[in-house]
Design a protein around this motif. Sequence first.
Motif, PDB file in Angstrom:
ATOM      1  N   GLU A 176      50.330  85.953  29.270  1.00 29.11           N
ATOM      2  CA  GLU A 176      48.944  85.951  28.814  1.00 29.11           C
ATOM      3  C   GLU A 176      48.665  87.182  27.945  1.00 29.11           C
ATOM      4  O   GLU A 176      48.015  87.088  26.901  1.00 29.11           O
ATOM      5  CB  GLU A 176      47.991  85.946  30.016  1.00 29.11           C
ATOM      6  N   ARG A 177      49.186  88.335  28.359  1.00 28.17           N
ATOM      7  CA  ARG A 177      48.992  89.552  27.572  1.00 28.17           C
ATOM      8  C   ARG A 177      49.714  89.449  26.227  1.00 28.17           C
ATOM      9  O   ARG A 177      49.166  89.783  25.183  1.00 28.17           O
ATOM     10  CB  ARG A 177      49.485  90.771  28.347  1.00 28.17           C
ATOM     11  N   LEU A 178      50.951  88.988  26.259  1.00 27.10           N
ATOM     12  CA  LEU A 178      51.706  88.888  25.016  1.00 27.10           C
ATOM     13  C   LEU A 178      51.066  87.895  24.046  1.00 27.10           C
ATOM     14  O   LEU A 178      51.128  88.080  22.830  1.00 27.10           O
ATOM     15  CB  LEU A 178      53.151  88.476  25.308  1.00 27.10           C
ATOM     16  N   ALA A 179      50.441  86.850  24.584  1.00 27.15           N
ATOM     17  CA  ALA A 179      49.798  85.846  23.730  1.00 27.15           C
ATOM     18  C   ALA A 179      48.609  86.421  22.975  1.00 27.15           C
ATOM     19  O   ALA A 179      48.180  85.858  21.956  1.00 27.15           O
ATOM     20  CB  ALA A 179      49.347  84.658  24.577  1.00 27.15           C
ATOM     21  N   ARG A 180      48.072  87.539  23.457  1.00 28.06           N
ATOM     22  CA  ARG A 180      46.930  88.166  22.790  1.00 28.06           C
ATOM     23  C   ARG A 180      47.347  89.158  21.708  1.00 28.06           C
ATOM     24  O   ARG A 180      46.511  89.780  21.071  1.00 28.06           O
ATOM     25  CB  ARG A 180      46.053  88.869  23.830  1.00 28.06           C
ATOM     26  N   ILE A 181      48.661  89.325  21.522  1.00 30.62           N
ATOM     27  CA  ILE A 181      49.157  90.273  20.528  1.00 30.62           C
ATOM     28  C   ILE A 181      49.579  89.516  19.273  1.00 30.62           C
ATOM     29  O   ILE A 181      50.432  88.631  19.322  1.00 30.62           O
ATOM     30  CB  ILE A 181      50.355  91.070  21.078  1.00 30.62           C
ATOM     31  N   GLY A 182      48.991  89.873  18.150  1.00 25.47           N
ATOM     32  CA  GLY A 182      49.337  89.232  16.890  1.00 25.47           C
ATOM     33  C   GLY A 182      50.465  89.919  16.159  1.00 25.47           C
ATOM     34  O   GLY A 182      51.193  89.290  15.379  1.00 25.47           O
ATOM     35  N   ALA A 183      50.641  91.231  16.406  1.00 25.14           N
ATOM     36  CA  ALA A 183      51.708  91.989  15.753  1.00 25.14           C
ATOM     37  C   ALA A 183      51.939  93.280  16.525  1.00 25.14           C
ATOM     38  O   ALA A 183      50.995  93.888  17.045  1.00 25.14           O
ATOM     39  CB  ALA A 183      51.350  92.306  14.301  1.00 25.14           C
ATOM     40  N   PHE A 184      53.204  93.700  16.608  1.00 24.71           N
ATOM     41  CA  PHE A 184      53.557  94.979  17.216  1.00 24.71           C
ATOM     42  C   PHE A 184      54.365  95.789  16.226  1.00 24.71           C
ATOM     43  O   PHE A 184      55.358  95.302  15.669  1.00 24.71           O
ATOM     44  CB  PHE A 184      54.372  94.771  18.503  1.00 24.71           C
ATOM     45  N   VAL A 185      53.932  97.021  15.969  1.00 22.37           N
ATOM     46  CA  VAL A 185      54.607  97.914  15.026  1.00 22.37           C
ATOM     47  C   VAL A 185      54.987  99.192  15.761  1.00 22.37           C
ATOM     48  O   VAL A 185      54.109  99.884  16.293  1.00 22.37           O
ATOM     49  CB  VAL A 185      53.700  98.256  13.822  1.00 22.37           C
ATOM     50  N   GLU A 186      56.278  99.492  15.799  1.00 22.37           N
ATOM     51  CA  GLU A 186      56.759 100.688  16.495  1.00 22.37           C
ATOM     52  C   GLU A 186      57.302 101.699  15.489  1.00 22.37           C
ATOM     53  O   GLU A 186      58.152 101.370  14.669  1.00 22.37           O
ATOM     54  CB  GLU A 186      57.860 100.319  17.499  1.00 22.37           C
ATOM     55  N   LEU A 187      56.803 102.931  15.569  1.00 23.51           N
ATOM     56  CA  LEU A 187      57.359 104.020  14.768  1.00 23.51           C
ATOM     57  C   LEU A 187      58.359 104.787  15.614  1.00 23.51           C
ATOM     58  O   LEU A 187      58.124 105.035  16.800  1.00 23.51           O
ATOM     59  CB  LEU A 187      56.246 104.945  14.286  1.00 23.51           C
ATOM     60  N   HIS A 188      59.485 105.181  15.014  1.00 21.19           N
ATOM     61  CA  HIS A 188      60.552 105.849  15.769  1.00 21.19           C
ATOM     62  C   HIS A 188      61.292 106.803  14.849  1.00 21.19           C
ATOM     63  O   HIS A 188      61.441 106.543  13.654  1.00 21.19           O
ATOM     64  CB  HIS A 188      61.522 104.800  16.325  1.00 21.19           C
ATOM     65  N   VAL A 189      61.766 107.908  15.403  1.00 24.69           N
ATOM     66  CA  VAL A 189      62.638 108.779  14.630  1.00 24.69           C
ATOM     67  C   VAL A 189      63.920 108.005  14.338  1.00 24.69           C
ATOM     68  O   VAL A 189      64.419 107.256  15.186  1.00 24.69           O
ATOM     69  CB  VAL A 189      62.944 110.083  15.398  1.00 24.69           C
TER      70      VAL A 189
END
Length: 399
Positions: free
Chosen positions: A169-182
């Motif tokens: 249910e939580r993942l269904a509410r996410i339209g995009a995930f952007v991760e910044l990393h070294v």
Amino acid sequence: MWKDLLPIGRDARSGGYRRFAWTGADADCRAWFRTQAEARGLEYEVDRNGNQWAWLGDPKAGDAVVTGSHLDSVPDGGAFDGPLGVVSSFAAVDELRARGAGPSRPLAIVNFGDEEGARFGLACVGSRLAAGQLTADRAAELRDADGISLPQAMERAGYDPEAIGPDPERLARIGAFVELHVEQGRALDLSGDPVGVASAIWPHGRWRFDFHGEANHAGTTRLEDRRDPMLTYANTVLAARKKARLAGALATFGKVAVEPNGVNAIPSLVRGWLDSRAADEQTLAAVVEEIERAATERGGRDGVEVRVTRESFTPVVEFEHALRDTAAGLLSAEGRAIPVLPTGAGHDAGILSASVPTAMLFVRNPTGVSHSPAEHAAEDDCLAGVLALADVLEGLACR
């Protein structure tokens, strides 16, 4: 923010970090995250798997844009792997507010728990649980070096282990995930760019090699009469390097346990953990198979039994092309395209990619060193990463 976070979990002898899941250092990092969220008026919550969230906008509205990373570390790890992404996420929200850019979609920052797997041996536990790639029953079997299970550790830290499990249910509410990393390599340093976009994550996994021999006295047992698993293990380490080099892959034995672990005793058991990665799954499978074959053949000569157990495996991750290309387009200056590059390192973004459109930004690492106290990124490059992340978030959430 960086200065407040810097001392937490730092080992005075090595200068590296020991921020292991559900320990005191982890609790201090979590407290820091909550303080940052509340200081900005963001809605703070912890999900069923112990991942922390800070929301700008309605968490239940759907189609949210999420950014963040993790705060835990490998043993004696560097300051940037994970924390740079979380700190930059809060700084990017500050930048958006300074620009007067109001999100038209919910925006969230997340700190995923136990990404490195340093305590329980499995990477990305928080995101794997949320995505249903790790079951509650399998999670309950995970134990640290002292025999403490993951549920016991969570309970001691004040969390409910009975709640862990898939969170569709939580993942269904996410339209995009952007991760910044070294960046965990030198590609950006070689190209002269402060920031890049990830194209894919190499397939990778962890295998446990158990070498069973016979314990005996080091000072009285003839060499010809020994069944010494250390010899088989040592030969396997060398074979892994050779097989990986010939295939253009990577193979590392970075952790070892010995029984009975006495200076004057021939071991009865040597247990080594192999980390292997390659550009494609076929190459990876072939390399691990050849390493296992080399171990078994040598074990036959040494009188040592070899058993191999695959403990984890992550297939190749191709970040969603549309989101990847959008991020690259938002960051490409006139006449100069931003670098788009693959990585051999695993990330929460890779785990979530099977359920949510994901993308990654990398910040230049001048030496390429990572998982070490020598890990570093220049302040100017970190600030460039914040502005790049803000640009992407604005393009995704504010238009």
